[in-house]
Design a protein around this motif. Structure first.
Motif, PDB file in Angstrom:
ATOM      1  N   TYR A  93      20.015  -2.267  -5.218  1.00 43.32           N
ATOM      2  CA  TYR A  93      21.368  -2.365  -5.787  1.00 43.32           C
ATOM      3  C   TYR A  93      21.835  -0.989  -6.249  1.00 43.32           C
ATOM      4  O   TYR A  93      22.991  -0.622  -6.047  1.00 43.32           O
ATOM      5  CB  TYR A  93      21.412  -3.340  -6.977  1.00 43.32           C
ATOM      6  N   ALA A  94      20.905  -0.230  -6.898  1.00 44.20           N
ATOM      7  CA  ALA A  94      21.272   1.104  -7.398  1.00 44.20           C
ATOM      8  C   ALA A  94      21.725   1.997  -6.243  1.00 44.20           C
ATOM      9  O   ALA A  94      22.733   2.687  -6.348  1.00 44.20           O
ATOM     10  CB  ALA A  94      20.089   1.725  -8.146  1.00 44.20           C
ATOM     11  N   ASP A 101      26.931  -5.883 -12.359  1.00 44.80           N
ATOM     12  CA  ASP A 101      26.444  -6.880 -13.334  1.00 44.80           C
ATOM     13  C   ASP A 101      25.062  -7.399 -12.925  1.00 44.80           C
ATOM     14  O   ASP A 101      24.174  -7.555 -13.758  1.00 44.80           O
ATOM     15  CB  ASP A 101      27.407  -8.079 -13.421  1.00 44.80           C
ATOM     16  N   LEU A 102      24.935  -7.669 -11.638  1.00 45.94           N
ATOM     17  CA  LEU A 102      23.655  -8.179 -11.120  1.00 45.94           C
ATOM     18  C   LEU A 102      22.553  -7.133 -11.330  1.00 45.94           C
ATOM     19  O   LEU A 102      21.424  -7.471 -11.726  1.00 45.94           O
ATOM     20  CB  LEU A 102      23.807  -8.490  -9.629  1.00 45.94           C
ATOM     21  N   PHE A 103      22.899  -5.880 -11.093  1.00 46.84           N
ATOM     22  CA  PHE A 103      21.969  -4.765 -11.297  1.00 46.84           C
ATOM     23  C   PHE A 103      21.500  -4.731 -12.759  1.00 46.84           C
ATOM     24  O   PHE A 103      20.293  -4.668 -13.034  1.00 46.84           O
ATOM     25  CB  PHE A 103      22.682  -3.458 -10.899  1.00 46.84           C
ATOM     26  N   LEU A 104      22.455  -4.819 -13.703  1.00 46.83           N
ATOM     27  CA  LEU A 104      22.090  -4.781 -15.128  1.00 46.83           C
ATOM     28  C   LEU A 104      21.249  -5.996 -15.517  1.00 46.83           C
ATOM     29  O   LEU A 104      20.298  -5.884 -16.295  1.00 46.83           O
ATOM     30  CB  LEU A 104      23.348  -4.730 -15.996  1.00 46.83           C
ATOM     31  N   GLU A 105      21.602  -7.139 -14.943  1.00 46.03           N
ATOM     32  CA  GLU A 105      20.852  -8.372 -15.219  1.00 46.03           C
ATOM     33  C   GLU A 105      19.395  -8.203 -14.771  1.00 46.03           C
ATOM     34  O   GLU A 105      18.470  -8.593 -15.471  1.00 46.03           O
ATOM     35  CB  GLU A 105      21.505  -9.497 -14.417  1.00 46.03           C
ATOM     36  N   GLU A 155      24.436   0.630 -22.095  1.00 47.27           N
ATOM     37  CA  GLU A 155      24.178  -0.815 -22.248  1.00 47.27           C
ATOM     38  C   GLU A 155      22.985  -1.057 -23.165  1.00 47.27           C
ATOM     39  O   GLU A 155      22.150  -0.175 -23.366  1.00 47.27           O
ATOM     40  CB  GLU A 155      23.853  -1.430 -20.872  1.00 47.27           C
ATOM     41  N   LYS A 156      22.916  -2.263 -23.681  1.00 51.18           N
ATOM     42  CA  LYS A 156      21.766  -2.635 -24.513  1.00 51.18           C
ATOM     43  C   LYS A 156      20.640  -3.163 -23.621  1.00 51.18           C
ATOM     44  O   LYS A 156      20.896  -3.836 -22.624  1.00 51.18           O
ATOM     45  CB  LYS A 156      22.173  -3.726 -25.504  1.00 51.18           C
ATOM     46  N   ALA A 157      19.411  -2.855 -24.019  1.00 47.64           N
ATOM     47  CA  ALA A 157      18.259  -3.273 -23.217  1.00 47.64           C
ATOM     48  C   ALA A 157      17.956  -4.755 -23.378  1.00 47.64           C
ATOM     49  O   ALA A 157      17.463  -5.399 -22.465  1.00 47.64           O
ATOM     50  CB  ALA A 157      17.040  -2.450 -23.608  1.00 47.64           C
TER      51      ALA A 157
END
Ligand SMILES: [Fe+2]
Length: 182
Positions: free
Chosen positions: A122-123, A8-12, A67-69
């Motif tokens: 994170y990746a 989640d943190l990565f996507l954020e 996911e949405k950008a």
């Protein structure tokens, strides 16, 4: 509500970077137009192209993760762009305005570098190696832009400025000369 995961943190962070890059897409043409030195204008124009590529890279990552950008607007980038606006509006010798633009541009690059560095780390931790490589590419591009701005600040911009003379007269260099005379 479940606790946020590293994913989640990565996507954020990706969304924050995406917002920052798209905000920068709008600001860079104005920064290029305001630049007095040709080399600086070119540096901003070329970074605009690089930024378009980075936006595309992030969009591909979002597709890959399903996911949405779109996300929250990057308030930090907002503040940094405001600083660029102040540089553009500055009533100063054109070379001094260029120096202010370079300073604003470098603040942007450093912020982006921190964002890409965190997201890349994170990746790697999450085992998203392809994403980590893509983010490293963007990180390298930002670092290149930063080095170029540093070089411009030290060469083209200041050579054209009348200000360094004044700075030498008033600044530490003069003190040193004075000291040497004694
Ligand atoms: Fe960028």
């Amino acid at each position: 509500m479940p606790r946020a995961s590293l994913h989640d943190l990565f996507l954020e962070d990706l969304r924050d970077l995406y917002s920052a890059e798209t905000q920068l897409l709008k600001a860079l043409p104005r920064m290029a137009k305001a630049a007095d030195a040709r080399e600086l204008r070119l540096a901003f124009e070329e970074h605009l192209e690089v930024t378009r590529g980075q936006v595309g890279r992030l969009e591909r990552l979002f597709v890959g993760f399903g996911e949405k950008a779109k996300g929250k607007k990057s308030t930090v980038m907002d503040g940094l762009i405001e600083r660029a606006r102040e540089a553009i509006a500055r009533d100063a010798h054109p070379a001094v305005r260029d120096a202010a633009l370079i300073g604003a541009g470098q603040r942007v690059e450093h912020h982006e570098m921190a964002g890409y560095e965190a997201a890349r780390t994170y990746a790697r931790l999450l085992g998203y190696d392809d994403a980590a490589d893509e983010l490293q590419d963007s990180l390298d591009e930002e670092a290149e832009a930063d080095v170029r701005l540093t070089e411009l600040a030290q060469t083209a911009i200041l050579i054209e400025s009348e200000e360094p003379e004044a700075a030498r007269e008033n600044g530490p260099a003069r003190k040193k000369r004075t000291a040497a005379k004694r």
